[in-house]
Design an enzyme around this catalytic site. Structure first.
Site, PDB file in Angstrom:
ATOM      1  CG  MET A   1      -1.793   1.235   1.330  1.00 10.85           C
ATOM      2  SD  MET A   1      -2.882   1.112   2.764  1.00 10.85           S
ATOM      3  CE  MET A   1      -3.600   2.743   2.782  1.00 10.85           C
ATOM      4  CB  CYS A   2       1.622   3.756  -2.584  1.00 13.69           C
ATOM      5  SG  CYS A   2       2.228   2.558  -3.795  1.00 13.69           S
ATOM      6  NE  ARG A   3      -0.325   5.109   4.612  1.00 13.80           N
ATOM      7  CZ  ARG A   3      -0.572   3.814   4.661  1.00 13.80           C
ATOM      8  NH1 ARG A   3      -0.508   3.106   3.546  1.00 13.80           N
ATOM      9  NH2 ARG A   3      -0.881   3.212   5.791  1.00 13.80           N
ATOM     10  CG  ASN A 110      -2.501   4.443  -1.813  1.00 18.58           C
ATOM     11  OD1 ASN A 110      -2.044   3.305  -1.840  1.00 18.58           O
ATOM     12  ND2 ASN A 110      -3.017   4.968  -0.717  1.00 18.58           N
TER      13      ASN A 110
END
Length: 242
Positions: A1-3, A110
């Protein structure tokens, strides 16, 4: 999971936005989830209408020894930044790190799209070999940006373009996670579809911040409802269902 994070407001150092807050994007690269597959920062230099300028690396943000000094001296009133957790089977070089760019636009994704290579065919969107080969990176995020960029180039408003990409992609890939973030340095458009998204307006400072997670302990962060579109500028925010 990107931010990811976008900021519009008075000119500030990149350090004030990305590394110094107690729950900064820098810190979010290792907690609450690990985002160690690269990072990127895009900003618009103040005063001359230039930009955007990007700084991207394929290393974890905490492993870049140059960033703290650069962030302390670089200043802007319009910034988009992201830390990356790579979707399996996508590029791992720095070209895959958001933000992506087209003209004055900066874009980040994201989320994740399974079987993304066949998505254009499933959507009935004809892409030429040159368009596919010209994608900035071999990733689901770069493909989503190609689809959104086509809509923007055709004259669609930014919120309408992002919403159209999310609706079409979600219909073809129901499990897709599609938090998109877009700015031209003047306004922000963002979608929440599958991951958290928050925003904070500071009326006194004349700023707005949109981020995956709140970066500070201020009580006036608002969570964007699931499956929603956010349009934001320093003086206004609007949230509508996708």
């Amino acid at each position: 999971m990107c931010r990811h994070l976008a900021y519009l407001g008075p000119v500030r150092s990149l350090a004030e936005l990305l590394t110094e807050p107690p729950h900064s994007l820098y810190r979010q690269s290792w907690t609450p989830t690990l985002n160690a597959d690269g990072f990127g920062v895009g900003w618009y230099p103040p005063g001359d209408g230039a930009g955007p300028v990007r700084y991207r690396r394929a290393v974890p943000i905490w492993a870049d020894a140059n960033l703290p000094a650069l962030a302390a001296v670089l200043r802007s009133g319009a910034v988009l930044a992201a830390v990356r957790s790579a979707t399996p089977g996508t590029s791992l070089d720095e070209s895959a790190a958001a933000p992506y760019t087209l003209g004055r636009w900066l874009f980040s994704h994201n989320g994740r799209v399974e079987q993304w290579r066949s998505l254009p065919e499933d959507l009935g969107v004809p892409l030429t070999a040159a368009q596919v080969l010209g994608m900035e990176a071999h990733t689901d995020s770069a493909l989503l940006w190609l689809l959104a960029g086509r809509r923007l180039a055709a004259g669609e408003p930014p919120g309408y373009a992002l919403a159209g990409v999310v609706r079409a992609t979600a219909a073809a890939r129901p499990a897709a996670l599609l938090n998109l973030l877009l700015t031209d340095g003047r306004a922000i458009a963002a979608t929440r579809h599958g991951h958290p998204l928050h925003y904070r307006r500071d009326a006194e400072a004349g700023s707005v911040t949109v981020a995956s997670e709140p970066c500070t302990d201020d009580p006036d962060w608002h969570e964007v409802p699931e499956h929603s579109l956010l349009l934001a500028a320093p003086g206004t925010t609007e949230v509508t269902p996708l």
